[in-house]
Design an enzyme around this catalytic site. Structure first.
Site, mmCIF file in Angstrom:
data_model
loop_
_atom_site.group_PDB
_atom_site.id
_atom_site.type_symbol
_atom_site.label_atom_id
_atom_site.label_comp_id
_atom_site.label_asym_id
_atom_site.label_seq_id
_atom_site.Cartn_x
_atom_site.Cartn_y
_atom_site.Cartn_z
ATOM 1 N N GLY A 99 11.658 2.443 13.059
ATOM 2 C CA GLY A 99 10.584 1.492 12.807
ATOM 3 C C GLY A 99 11.093 0.117 12.451
ATOM 4 N N ALA A 100 12.287 0.028 11.866
ATOM 5 C CA ALA A 100 12.837 -1.280 11.507
ATOM 6 C C ALA A 100 13.114 -2.119 12.753
ATOM 7 C CB ALA A 100 14.112 -1.103 10.687
ATOM 8 N N GLY A 159 1.676 -18.636 -19.403
ATOM 9 C CA GLY A 159 0.281 -18.274 -19.265
ATOM 10 C C GLY A 159 -0.239 -18.553 -17.867
ATOM 11 N N GLY A 160 -1.523 -18.847 -17.774
ATOM 12 C CA GLY A 160 -2.158 -19.093 -16.485
ATOM 13 C C GLY A 160 -1.580 -20.273 -15.732
#
Length: 574
Positions: free
Chosen positions: A464-465, A229-230
């Site tokens: 771009g890499a 859960g949280g």
């Protein structure tokens, strides 16, 4: 169209303790009319308290000491031997046994060990064990202060209530004030539903403090039991997450909810076990087979980190000479960019004593992130891994490297980037999943980093890499290259097919013309000195001199100072 997320409430536990199982009574039927809602209920007389012999009042200093000792012993021993046996039967250590393994011998100082909860209802007023299910305090690791809290699963299943949370809040505030790392040893069943909303508020206070401490002190979460859960958000907010196979799980919604909503059947380990989070989700930074090894590795990690963002990482004096040549590198890295090799072998050859600590070793293996030392100075290394997916960057690799770069920059750890990248991974799935914004995370992290930054291009660096992997154009302090480097928009084969497409198509022998044009393009634009001639590479170095050059460059950059523009904070891509 909006989708509705389904989640389950923070769980509690029905783990029996010596005080009896913690359960929730069924809710009464809701009133059907306004009169019923507003009517005052007939009070039920409380049962008379059980007759108890009044505790004798201490009358001497010896009596006071004896009473103090009795209370502290009771808190240290836990609920009873049976609860301890149950914990051990699951292959798990107790909270205090874990703290003893983490910290230097006899260095632990506990705070609020005698605290009791003040909840009433559901029989809680009759079950008030000392410590309220969490042990908090500080000690030392290799002589340096570390704050720690450990859930005690033997008490209420380690579930968090008001007093439990208040202890953790106080410890986190102390860690931030003292400027020392915080380690959480997690083994709890979530929020204590008998305490209702006050338990939920307790988690909110932890999350706020995790966020406030981010980038100020190192925060390490060690998962040694369930975390559902949280409650799972606190580890996710910390810098590193350790898990142990077979005993630790993390998930927001458990197997039962998953089956109800999606029809999928899965075990707890299959949904949120150590290997799942270490290799698939990337939530866990490390996974180990047993608690002892896990906690020893936490100690080692702490030895590489500074106490806070105002200090430099600890420096050591080793036996590995700063003038040691790295002759083996020429044989480890093939000349052909089409051949793979293990970048970790390159790393071993460069760093002190071949020793490094790899972060996320099982997730996004096409990029290597590691902490190591060069001439005793801690450095962070980001390197493409040709052995996995040819070293391309994809979504997971970009996220992994970006977070590591941000961590190193937060704590003044210099960055060394070893580049051998053919580009970003092409494909519909990557584009539709947001490779542009995820790749931009790594770009943003490097551009925002003010620590010393050195990049070294081993072989290829395309498109771009090349820019994203800490190129000179985005702020690397020094950009070095081996004589085998190839920096270009794309590989020679692809470039020739684009630039000379018509010439190749109209040729009498297209294959021969293509081969000629590929070689022509490579000779003209991809020779190892092309970038150096244009000032985009500071120096082309002999691979055998790699370690020496990196150490001397780091020494020069040790006093680097850089300021970012005045702003509240940036808005990085998410």
């Amino acid at each position: 169209m909006q989708s509705t997320a389904v989640s389950e409430p923070l769980p509690t536990t029905t783990e029996p303790t010596t005080d009896g199982p913690i359960t929730t009574e069924p809710a009464a039927t809701a009133p059907a009319t306004v009169e019923q809602i507003t009517a005052k209920p007939t009070p039920t007389p409380a049962p008379p308290p059980a007759a108890q012999e009044p505790a004798p009042q201490p009358t001497t200093v010896a009596d006071l000491r004896a009473e103090l000792g009795r209370r502290k012993d009771a808190a240290a021993q836990g609920p009873d031997p049976v609860a301890t046996e149950r914990q051990h039967a699951k292959g798990k250590l107790t909270a205090r046994e874990r703290i003893d393994l983490l910290l230097d011998k006899d260095s632990f100082s506990e705070i609020e060990g005698l605290r009791l909860h003040r909840a009433t209802g559901f029989g809680m007023e009759n079950r008030r064990p000392p410590s309220d299910g969490v042990v908090t305090g500080w000690g030392t690791v290799f002589g340096r202060t570390v704050f720690v809290y450990a859930h005690d699963f033997r008490i209420f299943g380690g579930a968090l209530g008001e007093a439990h949370a208040a202890k953790i809040h106080k410890l986190m505030d102390l860690a931030l004030a003292a400027g020392a790392p915080l380690v959480s040893l997690n083994d709890g069943a979530g929020a204590r539903i008998q305490e209702g909303v006050t338990a939920l508020a307790g988690y909110g206070g932890i999350f706020q403090r995790n966020t406030r401490a981010s980038g100020v002190i190192p925060q390490i979460s060690v998962m040694l039991g369930p975390c559902a859960g949280g409650a799972a958000y606190s580890p996710a907010l910390t810098d590193f997450v350790f898990m142990v196979r077979g005993i630790s799980q993390m998930f927001l919604t458990g197997p039962d909810v998953v089956k109800t909503v999606t029809g999928e059947e899965v075990t707890q380990d299959g949904l949120g076990g150590a290997d799942v989070h270490a290799a698939t989700s990337g939530v866990a930074t490390f996974a180990y087979d047993d608690e002892e090894t896990c906690l020893e590795e936490v100690r080692y990690l702490l030895s590489l980190l500074p106490q806070n963002n105002r200090e430099l990482p600890p420096r050591t004096e080793g036996e590995d000479s700063p003038d040691r040549r790295t002759e083996a590198l020429a044989d480890l890295v093939p000349l052909s960019g089409k051949e793979s090799y293990d970048m970790r072998a390159v790393l071993e050859e460069i760093v002190d004593d071949g020793d490094y600590f790899e972060v996320h070793p099982a997730w996004a293996t096409n990029v290597v992130c590691a902490l190591a030392r060069l001439d005793g100075q801690v450095v962070g290394v980001v390197a493409n891994q040709p052995e996995a997916m040819a070293g391309v960057l994809d979504i997971s690799a970009s996220e992994k490297a970006a977070r590591f770069v941000q961590f190193c920059d937060s704590f003044s750890i210099p960055l060394i980037t070893l580049v051998d990248v053919p580009g970003f991974l092409p494909g519909v799935a990557q584009e539709h999943s947001g490779i542009i914004r995820h790749g931009a995370k790594l770009l943003y992290a490097y551009c925002n980093a003010t620590v010393p930054r050195i990049s070294l291009i081993l072989r290829k660096a395309y498109g771009g890499a090349y820019i994203v992997m800490d190129s000179r154009s985005i702020g690397a302090d020094l950009c070095l290259a081996w004589p085998t480097n190839e920096i270009a928009v794309m590989g020679a084969e692809g470039a020739a097919n684009v630039v000379f497409r018509r010439e190749i198509q109209n040729s009498a022998d297209p294959d021969a013309t293509r081969a000629k044009k590929i070689e022509e393009y490579r000779t003209e634009l991809m020779h190892p000195y092309h970038a150096a001639e244009r000032g985009l590479v500071d120096d082309v170095i002999d691979p055998a001199e790699t370690r020496v050059v990196l150490i001397r460059s780091l020494a020069m950059l040790r006093t680097k100072h850089a300021d970012l523009p005045a702003r509240k904070h940036g808005n990085p891509p998410t």
